[in-house]
Each structure stands twice: as structure tokens, then as C-alpha cells.
Motif scaffolding. Sequence first.
Motif, short mmCIF file in Angstrom:
data_model
loop_
_atom_site.label_atom_id
_atom_site.label_comp_id
_atom_site.label_asym_id
_atom_site.label_seq_id
_atom_site.Cartn_x
_atom_site.Cartn_y
_atom_site.Cartn_z
N PHE A 72 -0.75 -29.28 0.88
CA PHE A 72 -0.28 -28.00 0.33
C PHE A 72 -0.25 -28.08 -1.20
O PHE A 72 0.75 -27.73 -1.83
N ASN A 73 -1.34 -28.53 -1.76
CA ASN A 73 -1.43 -28.69 -3.21
C ASN A 73 -1.70 -27.32 -3.85
O ASN A 73 -2.79 -26.76 -3.71
N TRP A 74 -0.71 -26.81 -4.55
CA TRP A 74 -0.80 -25.46 -5.09
C TRP A 74 -1.93 -25.34 -6.12
O TRP A 74 -2.64 -24.36 -6.15
N ASP A 75 -2.07 -26.33 -6.97
CA ASP A 75 -3.11 -26.27 -8.01
C ASP A 75 -4.50 -26.23 -7.38
O ASP A 75 -5.38 -25.48 -7.84
N VAL A 76 -4.71 -27.01 -6.36
CA VAL A 76 -6.01 -27.01 -5.67
C VAL A 76 -6.25 -25.67 -4.98
O VAL A 76 -7.35 -25.11 -5.03
N LEU A 77 -5.21 -25.14 -4.36
CA LEU A 77 -5.35 -23.86 -3.66
C LEU A 77 -5.71 -22.74 -4.64
O LEU A 77 -6.60 -21.92 -4.36
N VAL A 78 -5.05 -22.70 -5.78
CA VAL A 78 -5.34 -21.68 -6.77
C VAL A 78 -6.76 -21.82 -7.30
O VAL A 78 -7.49 -20.83 -7.47
N ALA A 79 -7.19 -23.06 -7.54
CA ALA A 79 -8.53 -23.30 -8.06
C ALA A 79 -9.62 -22.89 -7.07
O ALA A 79 -10.70 -22.47 -7.48
N THR A 80 -9.34 -23.02 -5.79
CA THR A 80 -10.35 -22.72 -4.77
C THR A 80 -10.23 -21.32 -4.20
O THR A 80 -11.04 -20.92 -3.36
N MET A 81 -9.24 -20.55 -4.65
CA MET A 81 -9.02 -19.22 -4.10
C MET A 81 -10.24 -18.31 -4.25
O MET A 81 -10.57 -17.57 -3.31
N PRO A 82 -10.95 -18.29 -5.39
CA PRO A 82 -12.14 -17.43 -5.47
C PRO A 82 -13.17 -17.73 -4.39
O PRO A 82 -13.77 -16.82 -3.80
N ALA A 83 -13.40 -19.01 -4.11
CA ALA A 83 -14.35 -19.38 -3.06
C ALA A 83 -13.86 -18.94 -1.69
O ALA A 83 -14.64 -18.44 -0.87
#
Length: 224
Positions: free
Chosen positions: A8-19
Motif C-alpha cells: 500500500f505504498n502511496w507514492d507508488v500508487l500516485v505515480a502509477t495512477m495515470p497508467a
Amino acid sequence: MSLLETFFNWDVLVATMPALLRGVLTTIALGVASIVCGTVLGLGVSLVRLYAARPLRLAAMVYIDVFRALPMLVVLIIIYYALPFVGVRLDSWTSAILGFSMVLAAYSAEVFRAGIEAVPRGQFEAAASLGLHFMMTLRKVVLPQAMRLVVPPTTSNWVSMFKDTSLASVVAMPELLKEAQDAQALNANPTPLIGAALVYLVLLWPMVRLVGHLEERARRQQAR
């Protein structure tokens, strides 16, 4: 790394949200197109199965049995990877929609057949006595009654179809799961897969509840 940092890494989730959002749009478009094509084709196959000449009825039965028996993944592989060997080359979109539609049509055909056969035969006789020809009887009398019966199982098939769109990655479709897998590989973190799972839940949970509501309403109507 802790559980939260790994899954549940928030930074990774935000970075991959466009994809993931691109994958969501692809999944929705693929699901809607396959549902529309598969449902219409399934209705046509059911009518052939019930009312066409015997050779066509047998062909419809074979179609229904074969595509209900084959796993969806196998159908997609045959269409995308095997057909080019006989000169038929289809792009990812066409292959995915064709595969999903053909399988959904087989299941929908059986649902429609059961719904049509549940309409009393006396409806045909009453319509004939009023001078309605066969096709008019189907369109005006039989199908409207059958549709009310097939809505719950048909909606359930639609939910299954949306879940099966995750298999489109096998034909290189950039749907939600494919985008999540690529993002996981790029970031070396499984958080994008958790994000994709949550998106599937948001998309499909209302449809699951709708199926339950329709089934409950159908049971109440039958009990009257």
C-alpha cells in the motif's frame, strides 16, 4: 519493508495512477463492446436454436456447447495466435472483442432459450388467432415476456464478462490488469496490483448488488 510500504505504498500508487486510469478506460470500453455484441449475438443464436431448420439448429447447438466448454483464455489464444497461421490476422482490440463476444453469446443463448421456452405456448396460439405472423408474435408478445425472466442471469453474465476482461492481456491489450502488471515491474512494487484490485471492486460491486436486487425482485414476482 513493512506491509504498508510493500502493498500500500502511496507514492507508488500516485505515480502509477495515470497508467491505471488508462487501463480502466480500456477495460470499460472492452467490456461494454463485448457485452453489447455478445448479448445481441446470443439472442440471434437462441432464435436459430429454437426456430430455424434442423441443420441450423444443430449448428447452433454445437456452437453453444463448444464455446461454453472452451476456457476464455484458450479462445483468445486461438483467435490471436493461431488464426494468423491460416491467413487471418486480427489486432488486439478485434481479437479481444471477438473472443469475449463469442463466449458470452454461447452463455446468453442458453439464457434466452430458457426464457423464451418459459413463455406459455398458448401465447403463440393466442397471437395466431389475432392474425399476427410468427416474427410479429416473437417481437410483440414472446420476447417482451422472456426479457423480464432473463434479466437477472443476463446481468450476472455481464459481471463475469467484465471480470474476464483481465484476460485480454494475453493478446497484448493494455487493459487495467496489464497496466498494473507493467507498473509493478517498473516500480518493483506490488502496490499497482492492489490498486487495480480496488478499481475492479469499485466497478463491479454495484453490478453485483444489482444482480442480487434483480434476482430478489424476480423471486417476489414469481411468488405472487
